[in-house]
Design a protein around this motif. Sequence first.
Motif, mmCIF file in Angstrom:
data_model
loop_
_atom_site.group_PDB
_atom_site.id
_atom_site.type_symbol
_atom_site.label_atom_id
_atom_site.label_comp_id
_atom_site.label_asym_id
_atom_site.label_seq_id
_atom_site.Cartn_x
_atom_site.Cartn_y
_atom_site.Cartn_z
ATOM 1 N N PHE A 146 0.859 -1.300 0.080
ATOM 2 C CA PHE A 146 -0.011 0.054 -0.117
ATOM 3 C C PHE A 146 0.751 1.353 -0.062
ATOM 4 C CE2 PHE A 146 -2.819 -3.222 2.166
ATOM 5 C CZ PHE A 146 -3.738 -3.063 1.246
ATOM 6 N N ALA A 147 2.186 1.019 0.472
ATOM 7 C CA ALA A 147 2.876 2.248 0.534
ATOM 8 C C ALA A 147 3.746 2.427 -0.685
ATOM 9 C CB ALA A 147 3.618 2.406 1.754
ATOM 10 N N ILE A 148 4.642 1.383 -0.818
ATOM 11 C CA ILE A 148 5.776 1.509 -1.911
ATOM 12 C C ILE A 148 5.257 1.221 -3.334
ATOM 13 C CG2 ILE A 148 7.869 0.408 -2.555
ATOM 14 C CD1 ILE A 148 8.703 -0.143 0.300
ATOM 15 N N MET A 149 4.388 0.128 -3.438
ATOM 16 C CA MET A 149 3.960 0.042 -4.700
ATOM 17 C C MET A 149 3.186 1.200 -5.114
ATOM 18 S SD MET A 149 5.411 -2.735 -5.426
ATOM 19 C CE MET A 149 5.961 -4.131 -4.738
ATOM 20 N N ASN A 150 2.140 1.781 -4.439
ATOM 21 C CA ASN A 150 1.261 2.639 -4.828
ATOM 22 C C ASN A 150 2.054 3.820 -5.091
ATOM 23 O OD1 ASN A 150 -0.975 1.296 -4.470
ATOM 24 N ND2 ASN A 150 -1.438 1.927 -2.705
ATOM 25 N N THR A 151 3.167 4.187 -4.567
ATOM 26 C CA THR A 151 4.132 5.283 -4.686
ATOM 27 C C THR A 151 4.903 5.102 -6.086
ATOM 28 O OG1 THR A 151 4.575 5.734 -2.338
ATOM 29 C CG2 THR A 151 6.320 6.718 -3.984
ATOM 30 N N VAL A 152 5.195 3.991 -6.278
ATOM 31 C CA VAL A 152 6.001 3.747 -7.696
ATOM 32 C C VAL A 152 4.886 3.815 -8.924
ATOM 33 C CG1 VAL A 152 6.767 1.823 -9.169
ATOM 34 C CG2 VAL A 152 7.427 2.088 -6.613
ATOM 35 N N THR A 153 3.728 3.429 -8.570
ATOM 36 C CA THR A 153 2.596 3.755 -9.630
ATOM 37 C C THR A 153 2.149 5.078 -9.802
ATOM 38 O OG1 THR A 153 1.525 1.421 -8.855
ATOM 39 C CG2 THR A 153 0.193 2.995 -10.189
ATOM 40 N N GLY A 154 2.379 5.812 -8.649
ATOM 41 C CA GLY A 154 2.012 7.248 -8.844
ATOM 42 C C GLY A 154 3.110 7.870 -9.587
ATOM 43 N N ILE A 155 4.433 7.491 -9.311
ATOM 44 C CA ILE A 155 5.648 8.283 -9.884
ATOM 45 C C ILE A 155 5.257 7.650 -11.535
ATOM 46 C CG2 ILE A 155 8.006 7.920 -10.367
ATOM 47 C CD1 ILE A 155 8.245 7.363 -7.248
ATOM 48 N N PHE A 156 4.948 6.739 -11.690
ATOM 49 C CA PHE A 156 5.063 6.242 -13.252
ATOM 50 C C PHE A 156 3.722 7.079 -14.093
ATOM 51 C CE2 PHE A 156 7.536 2.824 -12.561
ATOM 52 C CZ PHE A 156 8.461 2.722 -13.671
ATOM 53 N N VAL A 157 2.502 7.276 -13.253
ATOM 54 C CA VAL A 157 1.537 7.841 -13.741
ATOM 55 C C VAL A 157 2.054 9.463 -14.021
ATOM 56 C CG1 VAL A 157 -0.913 8.693 -13.366
ATOM 57 C CG2 VAL A 157 -0.162 6.272 -12.895
ATOM 58 N N ASP A 158 2.524 9.922 -12.958
ATOM 59 C CA ASP A 158 2.948 11.170 -12.937
ATOM 60 C C ASP A 158 3.970 11.699 -14.243
ATOM 61 O OD1 ASP A 158 3.265 14.073 -11.876
ATOM 62 O OD2 ASP A 158 5.340 13.578 -11.619
ATOM 63 N N GLN A 159 4.924 10.791 -14.593
ATOM 64 C CA GLN A 159 5.914 10.860 -15.315
ATOM 65 C C GLN A 159 5.181 10.630 -16.735
ATOM 66 O OE1 GLN A 159 8.627 11.914 -15.570
ATOM 67 N NE2 GLN A 159 9.220 11.912 -13.638
ATOM 68 N N ALA A 160 3.980 10.003 -16.982
ATOM 69 C CA ALA A 160 3.446 9.379 -18.024
ATOM 70 C C ALA A 160 2.630 10.907 -18.629
ATOM 71 C CB ALA A 160 2.317 8.378 -17.941
ATOM 72 N N MET A 161 2.148 11.640 -17.529
ATOM 73 C CA MET A 161 1.232 12.610 -17.825
ATOM 74 C C MET A 161 2.255 13.843 -18.397
ATOM 75 S SD MET A 161 -1.512 12.830 -14.502
ATOM 76 C CE MET A 161 -1.901 14.324 -15.007
ATOM 77 N N LYS A 162 3.442 13.925 -17.689
ATOM 78 C CA LYS A 162 4.457 14.783 -18.099
ATOM 79 C C LYS A 162 4.929 14.547 -19.393
ATOM 80 C CE LYS A 162 5.942 16.181 -13.472
ATOM 81 N NZ LYS A 162 7.133 16.064 -12.277
#
Length: 283
Positions: A146-162
């Motif tokens: 719930f912490a690390i995996m979701n953080t990694v997912t958020g990083i990838f989503v943010d990079q995809a949007m950028k």
Amino acid sequence: CLKYGVGGDTIAGKISVFRIMRVAKLLRTLRIIRVVRAFRELRIVLSSILRSMRALIWTLCLLFVLLYFMSILVLVELSSHETAFDGSGEVVERRKKYFPSLGRTLLTVYQSTTGGLLWEDALSCLAGAIPHMNALWVLYIGLVVFAIMNTVTGIFVDQAMKTAHDDQRDVAMEEFEKREIRLAALKATMKDFLVMGKNYLNRTAMFKIIHDRRASELMLKCDIDPRDLFSFFDLICGDGKRIWWRDVDAFLNASFRLKGFARSMDIAALSYTHKTRRIQLKG
């Protein structure tokens, strides 16, 4: 023997040249991914992965620290239990299989984290020897999932949007550069149709332009219908039916807005021009 050595005129040398040529062709083929619009999603995925590599490496380092800490904790608790590996029951055999050493324990904890092994199976081997392992194992799994995996997912989503935003900007810049080149070519073609001895284009000259093969091809590449361009000429030139050469740039730039929906900026500019003309007429 020298015949088969490595050199420019030898077999090995020629093979190396052929390999370099094949790599060059492959790189030229990969350039299509950056140019063709159909590969936009592939460009975004690849760019997102490359831009997220640094964050991914740090995340893997943090995950390894947690794995190492959890593995050491499990081995310390098992070693403090004298009968942890004694006996021949099913639970003991699985305990010997999953937690015999530090390397195997790291692999077991990693598999339990990533789905390669049900963490309930690993926990059932430890619960009998370590009573408080239930709480520690659930806490560890919850932290990672719930912490690390979701953080990694958020990083990838943010990079995809950028990346999508940057890709859209890059494509717009490329389209703008191509438009400027085509605009210059179209303007050079239109210059050949200037009225003899004059510095303007009249309705007859514009009619010849839209029926010129080269000019029509340039208009179509710019997504401009020649008939729309001719109608636009009649609309803005009024009774004079002419456009001076100094105004051709503004005329062509306005022609690019003939396709698509009007933007609020276009409507505001039209409203401002209308008000200005009314003030001039009243004055």
